[in-house]
Design a protein around this motif. Structure first.
Motif, PDB file in Angstrom:
ATOM      1  N   GLY A 464      38.158  33.842  39.222  1.00  0.00           N
ATOM      2  CA  GLY A 464      38.684  32.198  39.549  1.00  0.00           C
ATOM      3  C   GLY A 464      39.093  32.301  41.361  1.00  0.00           C
ATOM      4  N   LEU A 465      38.709  33.650  41.688  1.00  0.00           N
ATOM      5  CA  LEU A 465      39.754  33.436  43.489  1.00  0.00           C
ATOM      6  C   LEU A 465      38.915  33.651  44.567  1.00  0.00           C
ATOM      7  CD1 LEU A 465      42.592  36.986  42.645  1.00  0.00           C
ATOM      8  CD2 LEU A 465      42.381  34.265  42.111  1.00  0.00           C
ATOM      9  N   PRO A 466      39.581  32.595  45.253  1.00  0.00           N
ATOM     10  CA  PRO A 466      38.571  33.086  46.903  1.00  0.00           C
ATOM     11  C   PRO A 466      37.924  33.879  47.233  1.00  0.00           C
ATOM     12  CG  PRO A 466      40.525  32.194  47.310  1.00  0.00           C
ATOM     13  CD  PRO A 466      40.547  32.806  45.739  1.00  0.00           C
ATOM     14  N   ALA A 467      36.519  34.626  47.648  1.00  0.00           N
ATOM     15  CA  ALA A 467      36.235  36.028  48.574  1.00  0.00           C
ATOM     16  C   ALA A 467      37.511  36.108  49.308  1.00  0.00           C
ATOM     17  CB  ALA A 467      35.514  35.174  49.214  1.00  0.00           C
ATOM     18  N   GLN A 468      38.518  35.231  49.562  1.00  0.00           N
ATOM     19  CA  GLN A 468      39.113  35.916  51.369  1.00  0.00           C
ATOM     20  C   GLN A 468      40.551  36.925  49.616  1.00  0.00           C
ATOM     21  OE1 GLN A 468      38.607  33.196  51.124  1.00  0.00           O
ATOM     22  NE2 GLN A 468      40.600  31.296  50.722  1.00  0.00           N
ATOM     23  N   GLU A 469      40.534  36.523  48.405  1.00  0.00           N
ATOM     24  CA  GLU A 469      41.213  37.416  47.697  1.00  0.00           C
ATOM     25  C   GLU A 469      40.912  38.300  46.710  1.00  0.00           C
ATOM     26  OE1 GLU A 469      44.965  36.337  47.334  1.00  0.00           O
ATOM     27  OE2 GLU A 469      44.521  34.897  48.626  1.00  0.00           O
ATOM     28  N   TRP A 470      39.463  38.826  46.816  1.00  0.00           N
ATOM     29  CA  TRP A 470      38.862  39.125  45.572  1.00  0.00           C
ATOM     30  C   TRP A 470      39.647  40.930  46.283  1.00  0.00           C
ATOM     31  CZ3 TRP A 470      33.064  38.618  46.540  1.00  0.00           C
ATOM     32  CH2 TRP A 470      32.806  37.293  46.080  1.00  0.00           C
ATOM     33  N   LYS A 471      40.522  41.613  46.998  1.00  0.00           N
ATOM     34  CA  LYS A 471      40.603  42.321  47.246  1.00  0.00           C
ATOM     35  C   LYS A 471      42.579  42.530  46.347  1.00  0.00           C
ATOM     36  CE  LYS A 471      39.037  43.822  52.263  1.00  0.00           C
ATOM     37  NZ  LYS A 471      39.828  44.490  53.769  1.00  0.00           N
ATOM     38  N   SER A 472      43.005  41.759  46.137  1.00  0.00           N
ATOM     39  CA  SER A 472      44.323  41.831  45.462  1.00  0.00           C
ATOM     40  C   SER A 472      43.674  42.436  43.402  1.00  0.00           C
ATOM     41  CB  SER A 472      44.363  40.705  45.233  1.00  0.00           C
ATOM     42  OG  SER A 472      43.960  39.202  44.826  1.00  0.00           O
ATOM     43  N   LEU A 473      42.130  42.286  43.239  1.00  0.00           N
ATOM     44  CA  LEU A 473      41.874  41.989  41.854  1.00  0.00           C
ATOM     45  C   LEU A 473      41.901  43.544  41.664  1.00  0.00           C
ATOM     46  CD1 LEU A 473      37.934  40.289  42.139  1.00  0.00           C
ATOM     47  CD2 LEU A 473      40.373  39.796  41.061  1.00  0.00           C
ATOM     48  N   TRP A 474      42.320  44.901  42.280  1.00  0.00           N
ATOM     49  CA  TRP A 474      42.138  46.309  42.157  1.00  0.00           C
ATOM     50  C   TRP A 474      44.044  46.203  41.261  1.00  0.00           C
ATOM     51  CZ3 TRP A 474      38.174  49.478  41.927  1.00  0.00           C
ATOM     52  CH2 TRP A 474      37.109  49.028  42.996  1.00  0.00           C
ATOM     53  N   HIS A 475      44.447  45.678  41.487  1.00  0.00           N
ATOM     54  CA  HIS A 475      45.980  45.446  41.344  1.00  0.00           C
ATOM     55  C   HIS A 475      45.822  44.684  40.199  1.00  0.00           C
ATOM     56  CE1 HIS A 475      49.863  46.175  40.695  1.00  0.00           C
ATOM     57  NE2 HIS A 475      50.131  45.204  41.763  1.00  0.00           N
ATOM     58  N   ARG A 476      45.407  43.406  40.444  1.00  0.00           N
ATOM     59  CA  ARG A 476      45.431  42.519  39.034  1.00  0.00           C
ATOM     60  C   ARG A 476      45.415  43.015  37.543  1.00  0.00           C
ATOM     61  NH1 ARG A 476      46.815  37.157  41.189  1.00  0.00           N
ATOM     62  NH2 ARG A 476      46.676  37.426  43.398  1.00  0.00           N
ATOM     63  N   HIS A 477      43.834  44.233  38.226  1.00  0.00           N
ATOM     64  CA  HIS A 477      43.298  43.611  37.150  1.00  0.00           C
ATOM     65  C   HIS A 477      44.240  45.375  36.105  1.00  0.00           C
ATOM     66  CE1 HIS A 477      40.272  45.684  33.819  1.00  0.00           C
ATOM     67  NE2 HIS A 477      40.960  47.125  34.977  1.00  0.00           N
ATOM     68  N   SER A 478      45.163  45.949  36.661  1.00  0.00           N
ATOM     69  CA  SER A 478      45.823  47.604  36.161  1.00  0.00           C
ATOM     70  C   SER A 478      46.938  45.963  35.401  1.00  0.00           C
ATOM     71  CB  SER A 478      46.463  47.892  37.986  1.00  0.00           C
ATOM     72  OG  SER A 478      46.018  48.433  37.544  1.00  0.00           O
ATOM     73  N   LEU A 479      47.992  45.110  36.155  1.00  0.00           N
ATOM     74  CA  LEU A 479      48.401  44.013  35.968  1.00  0.00           C
ATOM     75  C   LEU A 479      48.016  43.764  34.407  1.00  0.00           C
ATOM     76  CD1 LEU A 479      50.009  42.912  38.723  1.00  0.00           C
ATOM     77  CD2 LEU A 479      50.656  44.433  37.830  1.00  0.00           C
ATOM     78  N   GLY A 480      46.915  43.579  34.752  1.00  0.00           N
ATOM     79  CA  GLY A 480      46.127  42.762  33.308  1.00  0.00           C
ATOM     80  C   GLY A 480      46.456  43.139  31.856  1.00  0.00           C
ATOM     81  N   VAL A 481      45.893  45.402  32.387  1.00  0.00           N
ATOM     82  CA  VAL A 481      45.957  45.453  31.343  1.00  0.00           C
ATOM     83  C   VAL A 481      47.518  46.257  30.800  1.00  0.00           C
ATOM     84  CG1 VAL A 481      45.171  47.935  30.633  1.00  0.00           C
ATOM     85  CG2 VAL A 481      44.109  47.017  32.439  1.00  0.00           C
ATOM     86  N   GLN A 482      48.245  46.036  31.835  1.00  0.00           N
ATOM     87  CA  GLN A 482      49.643  46.517  31.769  1.00  0.00           C
ATOM     88  C   GLN A 482      50.669  44.930  30.380  1.00  0.00           C
ATOM     89  OE1 GLN A 482      52.241  46.897  34.665  1.00  0.00           O
ATOM     90  NE2 GLN A 482      51.039  48.532  35.480  1.00  0.00           N
TER      91      GLN A 482
END
Length: 702
Positions: A464-482
């Motif tokens: 649900g993020l704009p393309a310029q924010e996709w580089k944050s998804l790796w870390h956001r995924h880890s935060l989501g699992v946590q």
């Protein structure tokens, strides 16, 4: 007081045996001027000349605590920011300290922009461990982009270092490699979306060139990152004559935008120094983990003997057949019965069902209650396997929410192991999983969850993020699992959670903070496991290491005696995975005997101190010793006899010199002093192929 300051210039982080000294000079750059054996007089470090030559700018030549990109620095930096006007250069205009008894914060403010970095330190004095992490704060209104934000930076003076890390893959985890760092840099990393099976998020640096480096002697500097996502560790020989180490979140395909008033906290690194070799490093970190990282409640309790039904039934799970397995497992002395894959809706094979975490009523017409009652009735606890981060295309969840995975809209979605990765950055995904799994745990008598993750990440787009924010998804995924595991633990604090990721793909201190044990490898070959388990134990405690007995060792097809296989599994937290439907009554009785023996030494193995006495990497035998309260367990393994010489002599460690110890060897009861056992040692015979011994020493006088 373990944190001391001297004239607003020198800050000393003092543990029981070590000192970590930071100096802030006139250039306002915090630098590490000493890390080693404890020095009490910190004023000795005041007034030393800068190491920078007069014809060079100082920053490149300093062992900085936070080297930022740019500013006449040409070594690896630990931070890179981009301000709204395009400037990619952080320069310290003001630095000040905030101290408590065992904590220090050095606050670095930019000379121009409303932006600051908090370098945070905490001292664990008794364990000889220092925690380092950092928080960056955008105190203005314009956005700031973090392009690199590592957790910590370390510097060691001089040359002659070696760096130890691991090289591996699925089924071949924790293959230790030590390499000389004489020029350039060595990079250890993962960008798989989790820790993965290759490198590990740690650094272990030792003086391997200048003096002999053995198990229980030699200088070692070490650190471990509390993070389960993409990481990077760089060990660099800087041309100014020192070693530069940076460790933290991988900056490959990473960017994080800080809006006005926002902050970002990097995960912690736990670090230490010893001149007692790998052995002392392991002892310190094993104790530290149990006291400060492991979830409270279970940290000081040994894990139960586990039986897992996978090799007996695979996906063909049926209630009555599982109950029959329960009865067979109970007769072995098993304490925890686990149904692996195949229990949930649609899970007839690995192409369907993931995401639909509901009990399959075709397999369990009355739900799990008849099975859990049978388990409890025989004095055991019950557990299940899940893989919450994944979804199969053939599932109700995917049919309803095909947008809940990472994907590029213009590309066909890549498939891995017949499954996709759920977008854990989305709140609705996390809440769905939390509700499903909370209901499962609340409505059923479940004491254990094996949490798996069987494919690597790719196509990190969406959220649900704009393309310029996709580089944050790796870390956001880890935060989501946590977030998900934290939520489930909070609601179900008595449930035991195991971290598994196709074996050892999530063995790290971040997982240790949230899980109760690891599955270190899908490889259950008893000989291969000796190597995996030895290297795993460098920084990770034995209690967290599940080790199974299985029939089909899977990787090598070896024919190994039951005694050798059981002894290998008994070196960790014991589990049984044999197909009890095909195991003879005679073999089951033999396994039962080993289980009884294991329970007698379990506290010593899981909670005692570990000594790696001999290794098949450079010896004819593998020998590992565990020392607990009044007891020691010694496992000895021979893979094959050499040149008709069966006699082996081993000297023990960690015993009390003045005490006497009783043990049985070749059906003879023997009593020896601790001094004799540690100096003269024990002679024993191992013959042929795959021979092994277990010696149990009981202290008989104080």
């Amino acid at each position: 007081m373990s944190v001391k300051g001297y004239e607003n210039e020198i800050y000393a982080l003092q543990t029981r045996h070590t000192s970590y000294i930071i100096r802030v000079g006139e250039d306002r750059i915090p630098e590490n001027v000493y890390w080693g054996k404890r020095i009490d007089r910190i004023e000795d470090f005041a007034g030393e000349a800068s190491p920078a030559p007069v014809n060079m700018q100082a920053p490149h030549c300093l062992r900085e605590e936070c080297a930022s990109f740019g500013g006449m620095r040409f070594k690896e930096s630990s931070m890179k920011v981009c301000f709204a006007d395009g400037v990619r250069d952080f320069r310290v205009g003001r630095v000040y300290a905030e101290t408590e008894e065992n904590r220090l914060e050095l606050v670095l403010e930019d000379e121009c922009y409303p932006f600051r970095v908090r370098l945070c330190y905490e001292v664990f004095e008794e364990e000889d461990v220092i925690k380092k992490w950092r928080i960056v704060e955008n105190t203005g209104e314009a956005p700031v982009v973090l392009e690199r934000i590592f957790s910590a930076q370390f510097g060691l003076p001089g040359t002659g270092y070696e760096s130890l890390n691991y090289n591996g893959r699925w089924g071949m985890e924790f293959q230790a490699v030590s390499e000389k760092i004489t020029s350039g840099k060595k990079v250890y990393e993962s960008f798989h979306g989790l820790t993965a099976h290759g490198n590990n998020p740690v650094f272990i640096v030792h003086k391997g060139l200048e003096e002999p480096f053995r198990e229980n002697q030699g200088e070692v500097w070490f650190g471990s990152l509390e993070y389960s996502g993409n990481f990077k560790t760089i060990v660099e020989a800087v041309d100014a004559g020192f070693l530069n180490i940076v460790i933290g979140i991988n900056d490959t395909d990473f960017a994080w935008t800080l809006k006005g008033g926002e902050s970002f906290e990097a995960p912690a690194v736990y670090a230490g120094y010893t001149d007692g070799g790998l052995e002392d490093m392991s002892h310190r970190m094993h104790r530290f983990c149990r006291r400060h990282l492991m979830p409270s409640g279970l940290a000081d309790k040994p894990l139960p003997v586990l039986y897992n039904s996978w090799y007996s039934t695979t996906f063909d799970v049926k209630c009555e057949e599982q109950i029959a397995l329960v009865e067979k497992a109970a007769r072995l002395g098993v304490e925890l019965f686990v149904v692996d894959d195949g229990w949930f809706v649609g899970r007839e094979h690995d192409r369907a069902g993931l995401g639909d975490w509901y009990v399959d009523r075709k397999k369990f017409p009355q739900g799990l209650k008849p099975l859990t009652e049978a388990v409890r009735g025989l004095g055991m606890r019950f557990g299940l396997w899940i893989e919450p981060e994944m979804v199969n295309p053939e599932s109700r969840l995917y049919r309803l929410h095909p947008d809940w995975i990472y994907r590029y809209q213009t590309r066909e979605v890549l498939m891995g192991r017949n499954q996709y990765i759920l977008d854990m950055s989305r709140q609705e995904v996390r809440e769905y999983l939390a509700e499903c799994l909370d209901t499962l745990l609340s409505e059923n008598d479940i004491s254990y969850i094996k949490w798996d993750m069987n494919r690597y990440a790719s196509e990190m787009a969406g959220g649900g993020l704009p393309a310029q924010e996709w580089k944050s998804l790796w870390h956001r995924h880890s935060l989501g699992v946590q977030w998900l595991i934290n939520t489930l633990r909070e609601k179900h604090p008595k449930v035991e959670f195991e971290a598994c990721a196709a074996g050892g793909g999530r063995v790290d201190y971040g997982a240790m903070r949230r899980f109760d044990e690891y599955w270190p490898s899908d490889n259950t070959d008893p000989l291969d496991r000796l190597f995996i388990q030895e290297n795993y134990s460098h920084l990770y405690p034995v209690r967290y290491m599940r080790a199974w007995l299985t029939d089909d060792f899977g990787m090598d097809g070896r024919k190994i005696p039951l005694s050798f296989a059981m002894h290998s599994a008994m070196c960790g937290s014991l589990g049984i995975g044999t197909d009890l439907n095909r195991t003879s009554e005679e073999k089951r009785e033999e396994i039962k005997g080993y289980v009884e023996t294991y329970k007698h030494i379990r506290n010593t193995v899981q909670l005692g101190e570990l000594y790696r006495l001999r290794s098949l990497k450079n010896s004819d035998i593998q020998c590992v010793q565990y020392v607990g309260d009044g007891q020691s367990a010694v496992f000895v393994f021979l893979d094959h006899e050499r040149y008709g010489d069966p006699l082996q002599r081993i000297t023990l460690r960690g015993l009390k010199e003045e005490s006497l110890y009783r043990f049985v060897l070749d059906d003879r009861e023997i009593v020896k002093s601790g001094a004799y056992l540690m100096q003269a040692g024990i002679g024993l015979r191992l013959c042929g192929d795959y021979d092994s011994r277990l010696l149990i020493l009981e202290e008989i006088n104080a």
